[in-house]
Every structure is written in C-alpha cells, then in structure tokens.
Design an enzyme around this catalytic site. Structure first.
Site, PDB file in Angstrom:
ATOM      1  N   MET A   1      -7.570   7.832 -11.874  1.00  0.00           N
ATOM      2  CA  MET A   1      -7.745   9.082 -12.621  1.00  0.00           C
ATOM      3  C   MET A   1      -6.951   8.993 -13.926  1.00  0.00           C
ATOM      4  O   MET A   1      -6.590  10.003 -14.523  1.00  0.00           O
ATOM      5  CB  MET A   1      -7.278  10.281 -11.786  1.00  0.00           C
ATOM      6  CG  MET A   1      -8.123  10.463 -10.529  1.00  0.00           C
ATOM      7  SD  MET A   1      -8.174  12.161  -9.922  1.00  0.00           S
ATOM      8  CE  MET A   1      -6.459  12.405  -9.527  1.00  0.00           C
TER       9      MET A   1
ATOM     10  N   ALA B   1      -3.834   8.045 -16.692  1.00  0.00           N
ATOM     11  CA  ALA B   1      -2.374   8.112 -16.793  1.00  0.00           C
ATOM     12  C   ALA B   1      -1.799   6.866 -16.116  1.00  0.00           C
ATOM     13  O   ALA B   1      -0.942   6.944 -15.236  1.00  0.00           O
ATOM     14  CB  ALA B   1      -1.817   9.404 -16.185  1.00  0.00           C
TER      15      ALA B   1
ATOM     16  N   HIS C   1      -0.017   3.681 -14.756  1.00  0.00           N
ATOM     17  CA  HIS C   1       1.373   3.239 -14.666  1.00  0.00           C
ATOM     18  C   HIS C   1       1.378   1.876 -13.977  1.00  0.00           C
ATOM     19  O   HIS C   1       0.313   1.330 -13.630  1.00  0.00           O
ATOM     20  CB  HIS C   1       2.233   4.264 -13.923  1.00  0.00           C
ATOM     21  CG  HIS C   1       1.658   4.672 -12.587  1.00  0.00           C
ATOM     22  ND1 HIS C   1       1.571   3.808 -11.525  1.00  0.00           N
ATOM     23  CD2 HIS C   1       1.116   5.840 -12.175  1.00  0.00           C
ATOM     24  CE1 HIS C   1       1.031   4.434 -10.507  1.00  0.00           C
ATOM     25  NE2 HIS C   1       0.728   5.667 -10.867  1.00  0.00           N
ATOM     26  N   GLU C   2       2.574   1.368 -13.735  1.00  0.00           N
ATOM     27  CA  GLU C   2       2.709   0.010 -13.191  1.00  0.00           C
ATOM     28  C   GLU C   2       1.973  -0.144 -11.848  1.00  0.00           C
ATOM     29  O   GLU C   2       1.480  -1.219 -11.531  1.00  0.00           O
ATOM     30  CB  GLU C   2       4.201  -0.310 -13.076  1.00  0.00           C
ATOM     31  CG  GLU C   2       4.568  -1.764 -12.919  1.00  0.00           C
ATOM     32  CD  GLU C   2       3.870  -2.718 -13.899  1.00  0.00           C
ATOM     33  OE1 GLU C   2       3.396  -3.774 -13.440  1.00  0.00           O
ATOM     34  OE2 GLU C   2       3.771  -2.419 -15.109  1.00  0.00           O
TER      35      GLU C   2
ATOM     36  N   HIS D   1      -0.952   1.252 -10.983  1.00  0.00           N
ATOM     37  CA  HIS D   1      -2.357   0.942 -11.303  1.00  0.00           C
ATOM     38  C   HIS D   1      -2.466  -0.468 -11.880  1.00  0.00           C
ATOM     39  O   HIS D   1      -3.399  -1.219 -11.564  1.00  0.00           O
ATOM     40  CB  HIS D   1      -2.891   1.897 -12.380  1.00  0.00           C
ATOM     41  CG  HIS D   1      -2.913   3.327 -11.991  1.00  0.00           C
ATOM     42  ND1 HIS D   1      -2.108   4.269 -12.579  1.00  0.00           N
ATOM     43  CD2 HIS D   1      -3.664   3.991 -11.070  1.00  0.00           C
ATOM     44  CE1 HIS D   1      -2.359   5.457 -12.058  1.00  0.00           C
ATOM     45  NE2 HIS D   1      -3.282   5.325 -11.126  1.00  0.00           N
TER      46      HIS D   1
ATOM     47  N   GLN E   1     -11.441  17.125  -6.465  1.00  0.00           N
ATOM     48  CA  GLN E   1     -10.367  16.873  -5.501  1.00  0.00           C
ATOM     49  C   GLN E   1      -9.109  17.699  -5.778  1.00  0.00           C
ATOM     50  O   GLN E   1      -8.109  17.543  -5.091  1.00  0.00           O
ATOM     51  CB  GLN E   1     -10.052  15.379  -5.415  1.00  0.00           C
ATOM     52  CG  GLN E   1      -9.366  14.777  -6.623  1.00  0.00           C
ATOM     53  CD  GLN E   1      -9.287  13.254  -6.524  1.00  0.00           C
ATOM     54  OE1 GLN E   1     -10.271  12.564  -6.734  1.00  0.00           O
ATOM     55  NE2 GLN E   1      -8.115  12.733  -6.186  1.00  0.00           N
TER      56      GLN E   1
ATOM     57  N   GLY F   1      -4.069   1.992  -4.036  1.00  0.00           N
ATOM     58  CA  GLY F   1      -2.626   1.898  -3.779  1.00  0.00           C
ATOM     59  C   GLY F   1      -2.281   2.489  -2.422  1.00  0.00           C
ATOM     60  O   GLY F   1      -2.787   3.549  -2.043  1.00  0.00           O
TER      61      GLY F   1
ATOM     62  N   SER G   1       3.906   7.207  -9.916  1.00  0.00           N
ATOM     63  CA  SER G   1       2.816   8.173  -9.776  1.00  0.00           C
ATOM     64  C   SER G   1       2.563   8.790 -11.137  1.00  0.00           C
ATOM     65  O   SER G   1       3.508   9.012 -11.910  1.00  0.00           O
ATOM     66  CB  SER G   1       3.234   9.268  -8.793  1.00  0.00           C
ATOM     67  OG  SER G   1       2.386  10.387  -8.930  1.00  0.00           O
TER      68      SER G   1
ATOM     69  N   ARG H   1       1.980  11.689 -11.593  1.00  0.00           N
ATOM     70  CA  ARG H   1       2.628  13.004 -11.570  1.00  0.00           C
ATOM     71  C   ARG H   1       4.109  12.932 -11.956  1.00  0.00           C
ATOM     72  O   ARG H   1       4.686  13.978 -12.285  1.00  0.00           O
ATOM     73  CB  ARG H   1       2.507  13.634 -10.187  1.00  0.00           C
ATOM     74  CG  ARG H   1       1.099  14.057  -9.859  1.00  0.00           C
ATOM     75  CD  ARG H   1       0.992  14.530  -8.441  1.00  0.00           C
ATOM     76  NE  ARG H   1      -0.402  14.707  -8.076  1.00  0.00           N
ATOM     77  CZ  ARG H   1      -1.099  15.804  -8.291  1.00  0.00           C
ATOM     78  NH1 ARG H   1      -0.520  16.838  -8.835  1.00  0.00           N
ATOM     79  NH2 ARG H   1      -2.379  15.868  -7.952  1.00  0.00           N
TER      80      ARG H   1
HETATM   81  O1  PAF Z   1      -6.131   7.806  -6.165  1.00  0.00           O
HETATM   82  C1  PAF Z   1      -6.733   8.315  -7.140  1.00  0.00           C
HETATM   83  O2  PAF Z   1      -6.331   8.175  -8.298  1.00  0.00           O
HETATM   84  C2  PAF Z   1      -7.991   9.135  -6.880  1.00  0.00           C
HETATM   85  O3  PAF Z   1      -7.885   9.884  -5.710  1.00  0.00           O
HETATM   86  C3  PAF Z   1      -9.269   8.285  -6.877  1.00  0.00           C
HETATM   87  C4  PAF Z   1      -9.274   7.281  -5.734  1.00  0.00           C
HETATM   88  C5  PAF Z   1      -9.405   7.543  -8.204  1.00  0.00           C
HETATM   89  C6  PAF Z   1     -10.489   9.196  -6.711  1.00  0.00           C
HETATM   90  O4  PAF Z   1     -10.570  10.138  -7.721  1.00  0.00           O
END
Ligand code: PAF
Length: 307
Positions: free
Chosen positions: A30, A32, A34-35, A37, A61, A148, A186, A188
């Site tokens: 989604m 933003a 970070h390390e 991802h 979601q 993750g 995260s 967040r």
């Molecule tokens: O983990 C996330 O960032 C989200 O839940 C995902 C898997 C990209 C689905 O929107």
C-alpha cells in the site's frame, strides 16, 4: 522500471514474460515503502526473473475513514525506492480501476479471520484484504507473491484463500524487519509523534519478555502472556489484544508444546501498531523474538520462483 495503471496494461506487459517461460514475483504493497517492503522486493529480485510491485491504498480494508485518510501516500518516492530495490514493473492503479462502478463481489475467508485483527477491526478488514489480494493475484498471475510476516494473520488468511480458490501461485512470508530499537518497520510508524515513537518499543519489549520466559523453560500461556503485558507497562502502553495462538489455525493455546504465534496490537496515541513472534519451546530464546536478525519463518517451506 515501467509504471502501469490499468489492468489491461499490466496483463499486456506480463503476457510475453510468461510466454517466454520467465518467472514473475509479485510484492503487493500500500506504498509508504520502508525497509520491510524493500527486503521483499530484493528477495523477489534475487529469486524471480521479473518483479512486479503493486502500490494501492485499498479503501476496502480500512474500517475507519480517518485511518484511510491519514495513511501516508508518497508515490514518487515509492517509485524511486521500488526501482532501486529491483522492481521491473510498478502497478499503481486508481481506486476505480480496482473497484469500477458496479463492483459487487468480495472474497471472505472464515475461521482464521475472526480473532485478533478480525475481532479488533471487524469483518470488513480481512474481507477487504482478501478481495484485493485475490484481484491482484488474478491480475498479475505471479509464480510467487511475497508478504511480510509482520502481518502474520494476513499471511494465514492469504494462504487459506489461495488454497481454497486453487490459485496457482506460491505465497512466501519473509521475516519482519526491525528498527535498531526492535520496533517492527511499518508505514504507520511515520504517523507517530516524537513523543510517541519511544513508546512503540513496548511491542517488541513484550515479545522479548515472552521469549525470555520461554527460553527459561516456562510453558504456560497464562504466565507468558502476563510477562509480555507486564513488559509493556513502563511505556504506558496497554495491548488491544495479546494472544498466544497456533500459527496456522490461530486457535488460542494453553500450553506451549510446539510452535506458537505470539501476536499483539496496541494504540500509541492515534496510531495502531501490531507485532508478533513465533515462539518454540526448544528453539526460542530472547534473541529469537524481537531483536533477531532476519531469518526464514520457521515451519514454512520456502517457495522458489522457478517455474
Ligand atoms: O499488507 C499490506 O500492505 C496490504 O494489506 C496488502 C497485502 C497490500 C493488501 O492491500
């Protein structure tokens, strides 16, 4: 790296790749980035021929509108980071590309969605995750999709839906990447104020305290959870939930006699954080929880991207 916004464009980009017998790795995000991802993208890069990163803040979601609006969005920085980590294709659709007018289908996984995050965030959260992940998997048709382990319940839900819907791809979960003080990376974390950020250490402190107790021979879930809760107190943080569950079914366990997932969520100010660790009666010591260097998730065979 090529940025595509339409599903048809994604399919026409990947069709020749598949026809040439090359493998495709998908990293759904989604944004933003970070390390955490970037470690998924690098892993995909070293195991797959073509790496697709999706960047879509999925409204379905989010159970609170304010949370959706606050979610950090920085597409041009994300594109640069994804490219540097080895992405070949960035799929960054608009909301109406994923949910066009008249959209009326959703994917709901039962059983493993009811506890933990499901109990805190309501049914809509995992319905939204399951629906968008199913769509992304069907759009990109990767050989393997990478997630993750920080979102441990999400991984369980995705493995379940892939098995139940006979989707022909592997799902690989990679270890949580942590800041030097143990806080799980995260998107967040960027929402925490300077005063709130040090208090986020409460979450890894809970995991470390639990792991230390298990390392010392404790097997009672009640005692392990009490120690974890106690470790959060100095930070002035109360868990929203703190649970010791079976890693695949997420059923609560009373006694640690095999692998178990210790999962928790807590609010620091307005920001809700989650974390987890796998505990094992034989292999766990304090270093095995929140401060451990990246290791494969125990008990899960690693999927390779080779076709
Ligand atoms: O983990 C996330 O960032 C989200 O839940 C995902 C898997 C990209 C689905 O929107």
């Amino acid at each position: 790296m090529r940025t595509v916004r339409a599903v048809a464009q994604l399919r026409s980009t990947l069709e020749p790749v598949r026809r040439a017998g090359l493998t495709i790795g998908l990293v759904p995000t989604m944004g933003a980035l970070h390390e955490g991802h970037l470690s998924l993208i690098r892993h995909a890069r070293s195991h797959c021929d073509v790496v697709v990163v999706s960047l879509f803040v999925n409204p379905a979601q989010f159970n609170e509108r304010a949370d959706l609006e606050r979610y950090p969005r920085r597409e041009s920085d994300d594109a640069a980071l994804a490219q540097a980590a080895g992405a070949d294709v960035l799929f960054a659709p608009a909301v109406d590309e994923i949910y066009p007018a008249g959209f009326a289908t959703s994917v709901e996984v039962f059983g493993v969605t009811e506890r933990l995050e499901g109990a805190s965030r309501g049914r809509e959260h995992f319905r939204g995750v399951a629906t968008v992940v199913t769509k992304l998997l069907c759009m990109a048709m990767p050989d393997v999709a990478f997630f993750g382990q920080k979102d441990a319940q999400q991984v369980v839900v995705i493995r379940r839906l892939v098995a139940d819907l006979n989707l022909p791809m592997g799902i690989e979960a990679l270890p949580t990447v942590r800041e030097p003080d143990g806080v799980a990376m995260s998107s967040r974390n960027a929402l925490l104020s300077a005063e709130e950020r040090p208090r986020a250490v409460a979450l890894p402190a809970a995991l470390t305290a639990a792991a230390r107790l298990v390392g010392a021979g404790e097997r009672s879930a009640q005692a392990i959870l009490a120690a974890a809760r106690e470790a959060m107190r100095p930070y002035g943080v109360e868990p929203e939930y703190l649970a010791l569950v079976a890693p695949d079914t997420l059923e609560p366990i009373d006694t640690l006699d095999g692998e178990a997932l210790l999962a928790l969520a807590a609010r620091i100010g307005e920001t809700r954080l989650i974390d987890n660790a796998i505990l094992h009666p034989v292999t766990t010591n304090a270093a095995a929880a929140a401060h451990a260097p990246s290791q494969p998730v125990p008990g899960k065979a690693m999927t390779t991207c080779s076709a």
